[in-house]
Design a protein around this motif. Structure first.
Motif, PDB file in Angstrom:
ATOM      1  N   CYS A  17       0.858  -1.191   0.000  1.00  0.00           N
ATOM      2  CA  CYS A  17       0.000   0.000   0.000  1.00  0.00           C
ATOM      3  C   CYS A  17       0.891   1.237   0.000  1.00  0.00           C
ATOM      4  N   CYS A  20       0.056   3.314   3.615  1.00  0.00           N
ATOM      5  CA  CYS A  20       0.418   2.817   4.946  1.00  0.00           C
ATOM      6  C   CYS A  20       1.525   1.767   4.899  1.00  0.00           C
ATOM      7  N   CYS A  36      -7.230  -0.418   0.290  1.00  0.00           N
ATOM      8  CA  CYS A  36      -6.396  -1.030   1.322  1.00  0.00           C
ATOM      9  C   CYS A  36      -7.248  -1.363   2.541  1.00  0.00           C
ATOM     10  N   GLN A  38      -6.185  -1.980   5.421  1.00  0.00           N
ATOM     11  CA  GLN A  38      -5.590  -1.411   6.638  1.00  0.00           C
ATOM     12  C   GLN A  38      -5.944   0.069   6.804  1.00  0.00           C
ATOM     13  N   CYS A  39      -5.720   0.862   5.730  1.00  0.00           N
ATOM     14  CA  CYS A  39      -5.853   2.319   5.886  1.00  0.00           C
ATOM     15  C   CYS A  39      -6.924   2.913   4.968  1.00  0.00           C
ATOM     16  N   HIS A  41      -6.866   3.300   1.904  1.00  0.00           N
ATOM     17  CA  HIS A  41      -6.347   4.005   0.726  1.00  0.00           C
ATOM     18  C   HIS A  41      -7.009   3.445  -0.535  1.00  0.00           C
TER      19      HIS A  41
HETATM   20 ZN    ZN Z   1      -2.945   1.181   3.330  1.00  0.00          ZN
END
Ligand code: ZN
Lengths: 282, 333
Positions: A17, A20, A36, A38-39, A41
């Motif tokens: 990514c 992040c 993403c 996780q973040c 994005h």
């Molecule tokens: Zn990310």
């Protein structure tokens, strides 16, 4: 003005990514519409992927895919760049449009391709955007344009600048026929595109975190030798300043568009505000 | 007339001759000697050299001319062209932008709305005018008054002279992109004639934002471009991303009045007095006024629907591409 292109997708099972730095399993990323986990994005995506995400199963017919760029100024290096752009984007130019059905609503859908010379607006992009808007006006259909652009196509000089006026005029014409125009700004939507057809949507939607601004923040920092506060020139910044209507995550985009289209442009309605008819009332 | 206090590099030979003339005149006056023959000779030399220099300016030279610190600006022309002018201020939303002036004027007994970018002459005014870089308020002021012009059936005259629109954060926060886009959209359908003239720098989005009209002209030594040549050179690898190669980019971008006429972007090039508009603002103003008068007389004859259809078609036709499905309708050059 085209920004340097982002790192391209490395082949393989994993992808990093860019925001992040998390290592993402590509299959998972695809299931997640290239967002993403996780973040959140939102990765830039290609036109085919975008269309598949937005339209009803198989309901897209591309129009005018044969339009090819010329070199109106005889600009040095332009033809080589077009060849490279074509190879990189896998398309003839930086924008495709056609007839689509979104949540049951017949729509004219256009999608920019950032991979083609930064989605910059030359004659072909300007012409296709205009044709998409005119098609909506002529057939009384809503128009949805998904934008991604670094701005004008430098190599077409003043001819590129004129596409701003041409597309803005086509937006005005579409609205005058009473039809709905929705813009989706994706990362990045800037400069000449933002300052013309992209800002003229009846409804302007942006994807989270997308760079949205007249001049990119890097350009401003370099040219004016200033440091900008974090978070300017983003979708959220534009929302806070009243410049767009909604920031919609990718996985909700289809639903949101579907609702807006069916509420505001159901297939049966065809208004013509230019031709009001007087009705006698007693 | 504005005195040419600053000289461009290619004007240097002229400067030398003018200084010689002045010195001779001063000497002759002080000593009561007749030097008229020598002075006349120098004047002929000056004229010949001027013709030679100003008919062979490069795109980069023209860029310098267009930015000349003594070049007449919108308010200079307004004073010279219109019988009366009442400047009107403010966008009714946030503020007033001094980088775009607007107001009602009288042209040959007819009321017109005048809008135009305004640069500053000295340091203080330059700052006040933001170097002619308009903010959202400028475009919105122009829009407000153009709507008035439409309602009152008053033609619009627009002077274009800006390096670019303001891009700083304050402009971004107030929607500079939307302001430019909305102004173009409005002008594309404004039900009254619009006459546009590029008098200096026609700088990218900042320029086209108020340059949608029925007739577009350029003064001979003005430029009209999608990006300043230096900026183009700085971002394209074609010029080694080297901002000092602006002269090359200027040539490649085809920014001169002659280029723009050849490409069908503009309708007319208005010649400038020998040496450029700053050498004789009054004469330039007469030439501009003649153009406005002639063009408006023609536009007034058109029914509004035809006017609007023509205006749409005019911009609709701009662009050059290859359309294999319609080979005959290819590319307008
Ligand atoms: Zn990310």
């Amino acid at each position: 003005m085209s920004e340097p292109s982002r790192p391209s997708v490395p082949p393989g099972l994993w992808q990093k990514c860019p925001k992040c730095r998390a290592l993402l399993y590509v299959k998972e990323l695809e299931r997640n519409l290239r967002v993403c986990g996780q973040c959140q994005h939102h990765f830039q995506i290609g036109t085919a992927e975008r269309i598949a995400q937005l339209v009803d199963e198989g309901a897209f017919t591309e129009l005018d895919d044969g339009l090819l760029p010329a070199n109106p100024l005889d600009f040095p290096d332009y033809e080589e760049k077009l060849v490279r752009g074509r190879a990189k984007a896998g398309q003839n130019e930086g924008f495709i449009y056609g007839d689509a059905v979104i949540d049951g609503v017949p729509t004219v859908l256009g999608v920019a391709n950032f991979a083609f010379m930064g989605g910059s607006m030359g004659s072909v992009v300007g012409e296709k955007v205009t044709r998409a808007l005119e098609r909506g006006a002529d057939l009384n259909r809503p128009v949805v344009l998904v934008c991604a652009s670094g701005g004008a196509r430098m190599q077409e000089g003043i001819v590129s600048l004129m596409q701003m006026a041409k597309t803005a005029a086509a937006c005005a014409r579409l609205k005058a026929t009473g039809n709905l125009y929705i813009v989706v700004m994706t990362d990045p939507t800037t400069a000449g595109v933002l300052a013309s057809f992209a800002s003229l949507g009846d409804i302007c939607i942006a994807e989270p975190g997308a760079l949205v601004g007249f001049a990119g923040p890097r350009v401003i920092e370099q040219n004016l030798k200033i440091k900008l506060p974090p978070g300017t020139h983003t979708a959220e910044f534009q929302l806070n300043h009243g410049m767009i209507d909604l920031v919609v995550p990718r996985r909700e985009l289809r639903t949101t568009l579907g609702k807006l289209l069916s509420y505001l442009a159901p297939a049966t309605a065809a208004a013509d505000v230019d031709a009001p008819v007087a009705v006698a009332v007693d | 007339m504005i005195s040419p206090s600053r000289w461009l590099p290619f004007e240097k030979p002229l400067q030398d001759i003018e200084e010689q003339i002045q010195a001779l005149e001063a000497y002759a006056a002080a000593h009561g000697i007749d030097r008229s023959e020598k002075i006349a000779e120098l004047r002929v030399m000056h004229a010949d050299l001027s013709h030679q220099i100003f008919s062979n300016l490069s795109a980069w030279d023209k860029t310098m001319m267009a930015r000349h610190p003594n070049r007449p600006y919108t308010l200079d022309y307004i004073k010279l062209i219109f019988d009366d002018f009442i400047e009107l201020h403010g966008d009714r939303r946030f503020g007033d932008d001094p980088a775009i002036v607007a107001g009602v004027g009288r042209l040959n007994g007819e009321t017109v709305l005048v809008i135009g970018h305004q640069k500053g002459r000295d340091v203080k005014e330059r700052q006040f005018r933001n170097f002619g870089s308009a903010r959202p308020e400028g475009y919105r002021k122009a829009m407000r008054l153009m709507e008035l012009a439409e309602r009152r059936h008053i033609p619009v005259i627009a002077f274009i002279d800006t390096p670019a629109a303001e891009a700083r954060l304050e402009a971004e926060e107030r929607g500079i992109s939307e302001a430019i886009a909305a102004c173009m959209a409005l002008m594309s359908r404004l039900r009254t004639p619009i006459v546009v003239s590029v008098i200096g720098e026609g700088g990218s989005g900042g320029a086209i934002g108020i340059a949608v009209g029925d007739h577009i002209s350029m003064l001979e030594h003005s430029v009209y471009s999608v990006i300043p040549p230096e900026g183009c050179a700085a971002i394209l690898d074609t010029f080694g991303r080297d901002g000092t190669r602006g002269h090359e980019a200027a040539c490649a971008l085809k920014i001169t009045a002659a280029d723009n006429l050849r490409m069908g972007i503009i309708d007319e090039v208005i010649p400038e007095p020998l040496g450029g508009a700053h050498r004789n603002a009054a004469e330039t103003a007469v030439l501009l006024k003649d153009t406005f008068t002639r063009v408006l007389a023609g536009l007034h004859k058109l029914p509004t629907d035809v006017l609007l259809a023509n205006r749409y078609a005019k911009f609709r036709a701009l662009g050059q591409y290859i359309d294999p499905s319609a080979p005959k309708k290819k590319a307008k050059k």
